[in-house]
Write an enzyme that holds these catalytic residues in place. Structure first.
Site, PDB file in Angstrom:
ATOM      1  CD  GLU A  33      -2.536   1.737   0.250  1.00  0.00           C
ATOM      2  OE1 GLU A  33      -3.360   0.973  -0.243  1.00  0.00           O
ATOM      3  OE2 GLU A  33      -2.315   2.891  -0.207  1.00  0.00           O
ATOM      4  CB  THR A  41     -11.065   4.896  -2.263  1.00  0.00           C
ATOM      5  OG1 THR A  41     -10.003   4.970  -3.209  1.00  0.00           O
ATOM      6  CG2 THR A  41     -12.032   6.036  -2.492  1.00  0.00           C
ATOM      7  N   GLY A 184     -24.801  12.374  -9.264  1.00  0.00           N
ATOM      8  CA  GLY A 184     -24.665  10.940  -8.948  1.00  0.00           C
ATOM      9  C   GLY A 184     -24.585  10.751  -7.433  1.00  0.00           C
ATOM     10  CG  LEU A 321     -21.008  -0.131  -5.977  1.00  0.00           C
ATOM     11  CD1 LEU A 321     -22.219  -1.002  -6.249  1.00  0.00           C
ATOM     12  CD2 LEU A 321     -21.384   1.067  -5.105  1.00  0.00           C
ATOM     13  CG  HIS A 446     -46.770  -4.513  13.037  1.00  0.00           C
ATOM     14  ND1 HIS A 446     -46.983  -3.587  12.041  1.00  0.00           N
ATOM     15  CD2 HIS A 446     -47.424  -4.065  14.140  1.00  0.00           C
ATOM     16  CE1 HIS A 446     -47.765  -2.629  12.505  1.00  0.00           C
ATOM     17  NE2 HIS A 446     -48.038  -2.886  13.782  1.00  0.00           N
TER      18      HIS A 446
HETATM   19  C1  LIG Z   1     -16.862   9.819  -1.270  1.00  0.00           C
HETATM   20  C2  LIG Z   1     -17.027   8.370  -1.643  1.00  0.00           C
HETATM   21  C3  LIG Z   1     -18.019   7.624  -1.042  1.00  0.00           C
HETATM   22  C4  LIG Z   1     -18.172   6.282  -1.355  1.00  0.00           C
HETATM   23  N1  LIG Z   1     -19.162   5.591  -0.739  1.00  0.00           N
HETATM   24  C5  LIG Z   1     -19.332   4.286  -1.026  1.00  0.00           C
HETATM   25  C6  LIG Z   1     -20.317   3.522  -0.361  1.00  0.00           C
HETATM   26  O1  LIG Z   1     -21.031   4.029   0.494  1.00  0.00           O
HETATM   27  N2  LIG Z   1     -20.453   2.221  -0.677  1.00  0.00           N
HETATM   28  C7  LIG Z   1     -19.666   1.641  -1.629  1.00  0.00           C
HETATM   29  O2  LIG Z   1     -19.834   0.453  -1.894  1.00  0.00           O
HETATM   30  N3  LIG Z   1     -18.719   2.318  -2.272  1.00  0.00           N
HETATM   31  C8  LIG Z   1     -18.527   3.628  -1.987  1.00  0.00           C
HETATM   32  N4  LIG Z   1     -17.532   4.315  -2.613  1.00  0.00           N
HETATM   33  C9  LIG Z   1     -16.712   3.616  -3.614  1.00  0.00           C
HETATM   34  C10 LIG Z   1     -15.645   2.756  -2.918  1.00  0.00           C
HETATM   35  O3  LIG Z   1     -14.843   3.579  -2.108  1.00  0.00           O
HETATM   36  C11 LIG Z   1     -14.799   2.041  -3.948  1.00  0.00           C
HETATM   37  O4  LIG Z   1     -15.640   1.312  -4.813  1.00  0.00           O
HETATM   38  C12 LIG Z   1     -13.843   1.071  -3.285  1.00  0.00           C
HETATM   39  O5  LIG Z   1     -12.983   1.738  -2.396  1.00  0.00           O
HETATM   40  C13 LIG Z   1     -13.011   0.323  -4.327  1.00  0.00           C
HETATM   41  O6  LIG Z   1     -12.154  -0.542  -3.683  1.00  0.00           O
HETATM   42  P1  LIG Z   1     -10.790  -1.016  -4.344  1.00  0.00           P
HETATM   43  O7  LIG Z   1     -10.209  -2.003  -3.377  1.00  0.00           O
HETATM   44  O8  LIG Z   1     -10.998  -1.446  -5.727  1.00  0.00           O
HETATM   45  O9  LIG Z   1      -9.869   0.285  -4.434  1.00  0.00           O
HETATM   46  P2  LIG Z   1      -9.511   1.472  -3.452  1.00  0.00           P
HETATM   47  O10 LIG Z   1     -10.364   1.473  -2.253  1.00  0.00           O
HETATM   48  O11 LIG Z   1      -9.460   2.680  -4.287  1.00  0.00           O
HETATM   49  O12 LIG Z   1      -8.058   1.106  -2.941  1.00  0.00           O
HETATM   50  C14 LIG Z   1      -6.947   1.085  -3.779  1.00  0.00           C
HETATM   51  C15 LIG Z   1      -5.705   1.238  -2.945  1.00  0.00           C
HETATM   52  O13 LIG Z   1      -4.591   0.946  -3.756  1.00  0.00           O
HETATM   53  C16 LIG Z   1      -3.536   1.832  -3.425  1.00  0.00           C
HETATM   54  N5  LIG Z   1      -2.617   1.875  -4.560  1.00  0.00           N
HETATM   55  C17 LIG Z   1      -2.869   2.307  -5.819  1.00  0.00           C
HETATM   56  N6  LIG Z   1      -1.801   2.133  -6.610  1.00  0.00           N
HETATM   57  C18 LIG Z   1      -0.850   1.572  -5.837  1.00  0.00           C
HETATM   58  C19 LIG Z   1       0.470   1.132  -6.086  1.00  0.00           C
HETATM   59  N7  LIG Z   1       1.015   1.194  -7.303  1.00  0.00           N
HETATM   60  N8  LIG Z   1       1.168   0.616  -5.044  1.00  0.00           N
HETATM   61  C20 LIG Z   1       0.633   0.526  -3.809  1.00  0.00           C
HETATM   62  N9  LIG Z   1      -0.623   0.909  -3.530  1.00  0.00           N
HETATM   63  C21 LIG Z   1      -1.353   1.410  -4.531  1.00  0.00           C
HETATM   64  C22 LIG Z   1      -4.252   3.137  -3.173  1.00  0.00           C
HETATM   65  O14 LIG Z   1      -3.447   4.000  -2.405  1.00  0.00           O
HETATM   66  C23 LIG Z   1      -5.497   2.654  -2.427  1.00  0.00           C
HETATM   67  O15 LIG Z   1      -5.265   2.632  -1.037  1.00  0.00           O
HETATM   68  C24 LIG Z   1     -17.323   5.660  -2.300  1.00  0.00           C
HETATM   69  C25 LIG Z   1     -16.303   6.402  -2.897  1.00  0.00           C
HETATM   70  C26 LIG Z   1     -16.146   7.734  -2.571  1.00  0.00           C
HETATM   71  C27 LIG Z   1     -15.042   8.504  -3.204  1.00  0.00           C
END
Ligand SMILES: Cc1cc2nc3c(=O)[nH]c(=O)nc-3n(C[C@H](O)[C@H](O)[C@H](O)COP(=O)(O)OP(=O)(O)OC[C@H]3O[C@@H](n4cnc5c(N)ncnc54)[C@H](O)[C@@H]3O)c2cc1C
Length: 468
Positions: A33, A41, A184, A321, A446
């Site tokens: 990470e 995120t 959105g 998501l 209920h």
């Molecule tokens: C404001 C907001 C609200 C949201 N609310 C919801 C919700 O309520 N419910 C929901 O289902 N989804 C929600 N989402 C979407 C959700 O956050 C994402 O769908 C989810 O985090 C995706 O997970 P992921 O594991 O694919 O990637 P991410 O959570 O984006 O994690 C990727 C990680 O990889 C790391 N990384 C990237 N490149 C490298 C590299 N080369 N080397 C080392 N580390 C790296 C990044 O730093 C990050 O920590 C929301 C998003 C936002 C922005």
């Protein structure tokens, strides 16, 4: 050089769940990470902090608008302490990200902090902040690098007043007028936070409806409800410029008739979607292919064109998501362990955490019409529920779509209090291929909001709801 069965790049909900499942299945696992905290995120700047602020602002709104009616008098004025609100949110984030670190330790997963990049298909360089580079070897790699906010080509995000969701979670003051570009999920959730706290909020949306992609009935009902809360909507508006002048932000857009409309505010939240993130990953060195939208290309097993490299979550096709990313993380781990896992993408629920909450699973009416499916509709309004009246959350409805010939449930769409939790009943029913009658015949406690699901199912089955 440390060697692993699996290296996971990225510790969001996709990556950390994949790592845990791999470890549970006996694989020696590493996770990389680039940020100091785990959780991606979702935990740091997404799902969790946004829900923390939604909850805090909801409490404030209740105190200001509804306590009196409940017979609760607050002597003096109720005020927002934005600093404390943001600090509490950060406390929640810290606890949650530490929880992921605990899970890594518990499952004996090695955590590397630094930017992971492919050296080749089986070696990953990890560049840490101090300038140190370490290389590890992995039989299999799972790319889980997620996504970043996207913008429009002509917008210069200054991250102070022209901001993305990340900055909107950290504001030091309540905006006077926040212009939200994009109607959105993220724009509406964060827009509602600041509306409740006292900002004027104007949503400017390119399409002719908010939450495009969800069932049209939900879009209409949500907009009606948010308008009652005094949020403003400008649909079918194409934003063409965003400019900052001192503490002012000026947004220009063309309306449906091509006429220019100018919005002036002190903050502009750009929430026009997210883009897959592979910057610095050096996918070329491993030979991993990206598609024309920058997503890592995968097959049904989430395997890339390089057979020992997989990709999951926001960086691949499909809904962005957290729970979709988690399911994919589990799928890859189990596939690597020789199992035959499966994901039904049609049954990944979508949720908007505004109040009223919006939640859906399965096909929308628009999709069924387009596919030429003969379907029937059962709909039940929340206001007919005793539970809804007791808490004065009467907006919304549950709509169940079922196949006209077989009665199989094809879609469940709902808007109202607690729908984010209620939708699981729809997912469960559809996972077991329930008919609307199956749902209608189950006893629902209920008084609950869940009774609206039963009533909508009764309406879909034989058009015989009890309470309307
Ligand atoms: C404001 C907001 C609200 C949201 N609310 C919801 C919700 O309520 N419910 C929901 O289902 N989804 C929600 N989402 C979407 C959700 O956050 C994402 O769908 C989810 O985090 C995706 O997970 P992921 O594991 O694919 O990637 P991410 O959570 O984006 O994690 C990727 C990680 O990889 C790391 N990384 C990237 N490149 C490298 C590299 N080369 N080397 C080392 N580390 C790296 C990044 O730093 C990050 O920590 C929301 C998003 C936002 C922005």
């Amino acid at each position: 050089m440390n060697q692993y069965d699996v290296a996971v790049i990225g510790s969001g909900p996709g990556g950390y769940v994949a790592a845990i499942r791999c470890a549970q299945l006996g694989m020696k696992t590493a996770i990389i990470e680039k940020y100091a905290t785990l959780g991606g995120t979702c935990l740091n700047v997404g799902c969790i902090p946004s829900k923390a602020l939604l909850d805090s602002s909801h409490h404030y709104e209740d105190a200001v608008k509804h306590f009196e009616e409940h017979g609760i008098d607050i002597p003096g004025e109720v005020k927002v302490n934005i600093e404390q609100m943001i600090a509490r949110k950060q406390g929640v984030v810290d606890q949650t990200t530490k929880g992921v670190q605990f899970l890594m330790d518990k499952n004996k997963i090695d955590v590397y902090q630094g930017l992971g990049s492919f050296k080749d298909a089986t070696h990953i360089n990890i560049d840490s902040e101090g300038g140190k580079t370490e290389t590890i070897e992995a039989k299999h790699t799972i790319i889980a690098t997620g996504s970043k906010p996207s913008t429009l080509p002509f917008i210069k995000l200054d991250k102070e007043r022209i901001i993305t969701s990340t900055e909107a979670l950290e504001l030091k003051e309540i905006p006077k007028h926040m212009i939200v570009i994009g109607g959105g999920v993220i724009g509406l959730e964060l827009g509602q936070v600041y509306k409740r706290l006292g900002a004027e909020v104007s949503v400017v949306e390119f399409m002719d409806r908010i939450i495009p992609g969800m069932d049209g009935g939900l879009s209409k009902e949500l907009m009606k409800s948010l308008k009652k809360q005094k949020m403003k909507f400008h649909l079918s508006h194409k934003v063409k410029s965003v400019e900052r002048k001192g503490d002012e932000v000026i947004v220009k857009a063309d309306d449906k008739k091509g006429q220019e409309v100018t919005f002036t505010g002190d903050y502009c939240l750009v929430s026009v979607g997210r883009r897959p993130y592979t910057d610095g990953l050096n996918t070329e060195a491993a030979g991993v292919k990206l598609d024309d939208r920058g997503r890592v290309e995968v097959n049904e097993h989430l395997q890339t064109n390089v057979s020992n490299i997989y990709a999951i979550g926001d960086v691949v096709r499909g809904a962005m998501l957290a729970h979709k990313a988690e399911e994919e993380g589990t799928l890859v781990a189990e596939y690597l362990a020789g199992q035959k896992p499966h994901i039904n993408y049609n049954l990944i629920p979508g949720v908007v955490y505004t109040w009223p909450e919006v939640a859906a699973v399965g096909q929308t009416e628009e999709q069924l019409k387009e596919a030429g499916v003969d379907y029937k509709v059962g709909q039940f309004p929340m206001r007919a529920l005793g539970r809804a009246r007791a808490s004065m959350d009467i907006d919304g409805f549950v709509k169940i779509l079922a196949d006209k010939a077989t009665d199989e449930v094809l879609g469940v769409h709902m808007i109202g209090a607690r729908c984010a939790d209620l939708i699981t009943e729809g997912v469960t029913a559809m996972e077991f291929r329930a008919s609307a009658e199956d749902m209608a015949r189950m006893s629902h406690a209920h008084p609950t909001y869940a009774e609206a699901v039963k009533e909508a199912a009764l309406a879909a089955t034989e058009n015989r709801p009890i309470h309307i």
